[in-house]
Design an enzyme around this catalytic site. Structure first.
Site, PDB file in Angstrom:
ATOM      1  N   TYR A 174       0.736  -1.077   0.127  1.00  0.00           N
ATOM      2  CA  TYR A 174      -0.070  -0.040  -0.082  1.00  0.00           C
ATOM      3  C   TYR A 174       0.933   1.053   0.091  1.00  0.00           C
ATOM      4  O   TYR A 174       1.365   1.394   1.094  1.00  0.00           O
ATOM      5  CB  TYR A 174      -0.916  -0.125   1.253  1.00  0.00           C
ATOM      6  CG  TYR A 174      -2.047   0.921   1.337  1.00  0.00           C
ATOM      7  CD1 TYR A 174      -2.034   2.148   0.525  1.00  0.00           C
ATOM      8  CD2 TYR A 174      -2.683   0.870   2.609  1.00  0.00           C
ATOM      9  CE1 TYR A 174      -3.002   3.103   0.587  1.00  0.00           C
ATOM     10  CE2 TYR A 174      -3.576   2.223   2.745  1.00  0.00           C
ATOM     11  CZ  TYR A 174      -3.728   3.168   2.091  1.00  0.00           C
ATOM     12  OH  TYR A 174      -4.646   4.166   2.076  1.00  0.00           O
ATOM     13  N   LYS A 204      -1.340  -1.186  -4.213  1.00  0.00           N
ATOM     14  CA  LYS A 204      -2.342  -0.035  -4.241  1.00  0.00           C
ATOM     15  C   LYS A 204      -1.783   1.371  -4.039  1.00  0.00           C
ATOM     16  O   LYS A 204      -0.851   1.633  -3.144  1.00  0.00           O
ATOM     17  CB  LYS A 204      -3.231  -0.441  -2.968  1.00  0.00           C
ATOM     18  CG  LYS A 204      -4.028   0.888  -2.443  1.00  0.00           C
ATOM     19  CD  LYS A 204      -4.840   0.321  -1.152  1.00  0.00           C
ATOM     20  CE  LYS A 204      -5.605   1.420  -0.472  1.00  0.00           C
ATOM     21  NZ  LYS A 204      -5.587   2.878  -0.938  1.00  0.00           N
TER      22      LYS A 204
HETATM   23  C1  LIG Z   1      -5.593  10.032   1.018  1.00  0.00           C
HETATM   24  C2  LIG Z   1      -6.604   9.232   0.973  1.00  0.00           C
HETATM   25  O1  LIG Z   1      -7.683   9.236   1.813  1.00  0.00           O
HETATM   26  N1  LIG Z   1      -6.947   8.806  -0.339  1.00  0.00           N
HETATM   27  C3  LIG Z   1      -8.341   7.790  -0.668  1.00  0.00           C
HETATM   28  C4  LIG Z   1      -8.675   8.509  -2.154  1.00  0.00           C
HETATM   29  O2  LIG Z   1      -9.920   7.466  -2.193  1.00  0.00           O
HETATM   30  C5  LIG Z   1      -9.289   9.802  -1.695  1.00  0.00           C
HETATM   31  O3  LIG Z   1     -10.211   9.669  -0.604  1.00  0.00           O
HETATM   32  C6  LIG Z   1      -9.949  10.450  -2.714  1.00  0.00           C
HETATM   33  O4  LIG Z   1      -9.091  10.151  -3.962  1.00  0.00           O
HETATM   34  C7  LIG Z   1     -10.485  11.724  -2.752  1.00  0.00           C
HETATM   35  O5  LIG Z   1      -9.173  12.758  -2.559  1.00  0.00           O
HETATM   36  C8  LIG Z   1      -7.661   6.288  -0.729  1.00  0.00           C
HETATM   37  O6  LIG Z   1      -6.543   6.406  -1.535  1.00  0.00           O
HETATM   38  C9  LIG Z   1      -7.339   5.871   0.670  1.00  0.00           C
HETATM   39  C10 LIG Z   1      -7.812   4.657   0.647  1.00  0.00           C
HETATM   40  O7  LIG Z   1      -7.910   3.839  -0.190  1.00  0.00           O
HETATM   41  C11 LIG Z   1      -7.673   3.695   2.044  1.00  0.00           C
HETATM   42  O8  LIG Z   1      -8.727   4.080   2.834  1.00  0.00           O
HETATM   43  O9  LIG Z   1      -6.822   3.056   2.158  1.00  0.00           O
END
Ligand SMILES: CC(=O)N[C@@H]([C@@H](O)[C@H](O)[C@H](O)CO)[C@@H](O)CC(=O)C(=O)O
Length: 350
Positions: A174, A204
């Site tokens: 990740y 990921k």
């Molecule tokens: C920094 C962060 O929280 N990034 C999110 C994104 O889904 C993010 O919320 C989205 O791109 C909006 O900016 C995901 O990469 C995180 C994720 O997949 C997780 O919860 O592990």
């Protein structure tokens, strides 16, 4: 490596692993993974439901699974990650959540990936053994970010020691440098990784460095690794360079729309795919300016799904009423609410 479990009874294994059995129905101990569908498409990074007083709320997970499958057409989940506040939970809470997601996802979900990254190696190993024992379809690990690895070899050594505790479970790295501060390029990490981590399955990739992602895909295409992109507002760009799918917070409530984008992309209808990406981009651009993170995701998911996700855990604080009103109005304006309102009618009967 954790050895000797095979000679123990079910109860002894659980005791040995420090597992909690929450209900009478017991989970299988998996000594090896049954062959599964390759992980691709959308993976919802689940939020962790909490009660108003901040305890984890397992009672709504069944409803949450049903909602993802039936309303968002999302059948893969990523548990205890960033969105799930994994690093703000105790080891015991993380195990309870993992167990409940696996139990409720049985026969409904395709993949339940458990994030087992932790600041300490023993903590992460304990979670990896637990995930294996409950039959998770994969485990993922972030780089430890207090004492940080400073080279590929240091990072790889940490990941290897975790992965070897779950020797039959697909392993994902990740990569989320904006939060971990660990900027070791994935391209470099992947060089020779299979020899060190035989269970290595993919990445990921939650970063905007698309050159790094492109190099990974270009060099490892033949290895059958999976590359899941984690910056939802830029997913289309990652698909264009060969990402297999995505893990993200917005697939909890924009899964259906994003699936349409994936479909348009697969059918080479770039104009339509862009339309969907621009819509989600417009929403995210709007809420990011207001201040958007896990707390706000929980609030949006609550009003979209009708399932109470509760507050986040300190140091995060609840989204403001003003944020909620503005985010709701924006979703309405973008007509995202068509399918959501149907769900409200079904769930609330109004
Ligand atoms: C920094 C962060 O929280 N990034 C999110 C994104 O889904 C993010 O919320 C989205 O791109 C909006 O900016 C995901 O990469 C995180 C994720 O997949 C997780 O919860 O592990």
């Amino acid at each position: 490596m954790f050895k000797g479990l095979e000679n123990l009874s079910y109860e002894e294994r659980l005791q040995e692993l420090g597992l909690l059995i929450l209900e009478k129905e017991k989970l299988p101990i998996c000594s090896s993974m049954a062959p599964r569908k390759k992980l691709q498409g959308l993976v919802a990074a689940t939020v962790t439901p909490m009660t108003p007083d901040g305890q984890i709320n397992l009672s709504v997970i069944r409803q949450y699974v049903d909602y993802l499958v039936s309303k968002q057409n999302v059948k893969n989940i990523f548990v205890n990650g960033t969105t799930g506040e994994g690093l703000a939970l105790s080891i015991q809470e993380r195990k309870q959540l993992a167990e409940e997601w696996v139990r409720q996802g049985k026969d409904k979900l395709d993949h339940v990936i458990i994030h087992v990254g932790a600041l300490s190696l023993p903590g992460s190993q304990e979670l990896a053994r637990h995930a294996a024992a409950i039959g998770a379809s994969g485990i993922a690990v972030i780089a430890p970010f207090f004492f940080k690895p400073t080279s590929k070899d240091e990072l790889l050594a940490f990941l290897r020691e975790v992965a070897s505790e779950a020797p039959a479970v697909p392993f994902y790295y990740y990569h989320i440098p904006p939060l971990t501060g660990v900027k070791i390029r994935v391209e470099e990490l992947l060089d020779g990784i299979k020899e060190q981590i035989p269970t290595f399955q993919g990445v990921k990739f939650s970063d905007t460095d698309l050159l790094d992602l492109a190099q990974c895909i270009n060099k490892n295409g033949g290895e059958e690794f999976v590359f899941l992109y984690g910056v939802d507002e830029q997913l289309l760009s990652a698909l264009a360079i060969g990402a297999n799918g995505a893990v993200g917070s917005t697939y909890n409530y924009l899964g259906q729309k994003t699936n349409m984008m994936l479909q348009a992309f697969a059918q080479h209808d770039l104009a339509l795919a862009r339309k969907y990406q621009f819509l989600t981009g417009e929403f995210l651009n709007f809420v990011i300016k207001l201040g958007f993170g896990v707390a706000q995701t929980k609030a949006v998911m609550t009003f979209v799904s009708g399932i109470p996700m509760g507050p986040p855990r300190l140091p995060l604080v609840k989204a403001s009423e003003e944020f909620i009103a503005k985010a709701k109005a924006k979703l309405d304006m973008l007509q995202f609410t068509d399918c959501f309102s149907m769900w409200h009618v079904e769930v609330n009967g109004t």
